[in-house]
Design an enzyme around this catalytic site. Sequence first.
Site, PDB file in Angstrom:
ATOM      1  N   LYS A 200       0.768  -1.158   0.092  1.00 50.36           N
ATOM      2  CA  LYS A 200       0.092  -0.165   0.023  1.00 50.36           C
ATOM      3  C   LYS A 200       0.973   1.310   0.103  1.00 50.36           C
ATOM      4  CE  LYS A 200      -3.708   2.351   2.273  1.00 50.36           C
ATOM      5  NZ  LYS A 200      -4.536   2.510   3.537  1.00 50.36           N
ATOM      6  N   LYS A 252      -2.230  -1.756  -3.593  1.00 46.48           N
ATOM      7  CA  LYS A 252      -2.958  -0.424  -3.667  1.00 46.48           C
ATOM      8  C   LYS A 252      -2.212   0.885  -3.709  1.00 46.48           C
ATOM      9  CE  LYS A 252      -6.212   2.009  -0.524  1.00 46.48           C
ATOM     10  NZ  LYS A 252      -6.515   2.085   0.801  1.00 46.48           N
TER      11      LYS A 252
END
Length: 331
Positions: A200, A252
């Site tokens: 992330k 992400k």
Amino acid sequence: MTCPPLHRPRRLRATGALRAMVAETRVDPAQLVLPVFVQEGIIEPAEITSMPGVRRHTMETLAKTAAEVVELGLGGMMLFGVPSEENKNATGNQAIADDGILNQALRRVRAEVGDATVIMADTCLDEFTTHGHCGVLDKDGRVDNDATLERYAEQAVAQASAGAHMVSPSGMMDGQVGVIREALDSAGFFDVGILAYSAKYASGFYGPFREAVSCSLEGDRRTYQMNPANRREGSYETALDIAEGADMVMVKPAGYYLDIISDVATLSDVPVAAYQVSGEYAMIQAAAQRGWIDQARVLHETVVSILRAGADVVLTYGAMELASALLKRKE
Ligand code: PBG
């Protein structure tokens, strides 16, 4: 006369039937996960200006949405809670409390749809803290990794008790997957899975999400989320999460991180998810509203690209729209 080409790849592109037959990547509603927001203390769903078409739900409209998710055959839904301002504090207690908005919502959705879809919970403190960070702060105002882990462990158990099929640690604290696995197991939740936000990145594409959850963030998340400049580190973080017991891993954002998705898909023994985040979605919406791009087509194309890069599952705010379009095409 010049020789006619020996190879004619155009042959297989000549008709829709040919193209469909040889398509390497297909999208199925079962691969799509819808992120949903539920807000405490509202009577009507609230629009999110920067995310046209996405709303913060009341408990009632959330339950209705869950039924629609099942109806459309989506893979699952990822729940985010938005507490009222007076229910935020420095340690994010309402993330753990049984009657915290997210835990209430999980209970409601599980009662509504049971096992008919996969109910996932965001396991993170940022929606619940007054300072908006994903963890608790030490006396110098820095995010305290190990103190935060204790909170995540409690939060994950609370979410599992409330009915989550999977918990999703998104705070990028070191060791979060291992601690959560241990806590779930000690509480007897052996079958509750962990979808780990593994790679992330500290991304500007989360902008609209911060509006969606009324995030009160001071500063930024660069001391815990990853530097967008780093590719190898995405593999490193993912390997650690798998070793700690992640059932699924996630990259992400998604659309601008296809190299990371590809790396992770190659190394991972567990399914790979990718999150088409709020900013990615908002950019498609904004251009489509101006008539500059075809929304349905671009939404489909971006999701196909994310799958083509190696993702098995895609989280997208366009999950319902895309699934409806796919179902219509089959009729
Ligand atoms: C953290 C979390 C965030 C998103 C998902 N989980 C915000 C952040 O890290 O700043 C962003 C999702 C999106 O932008 O769509 N709880």
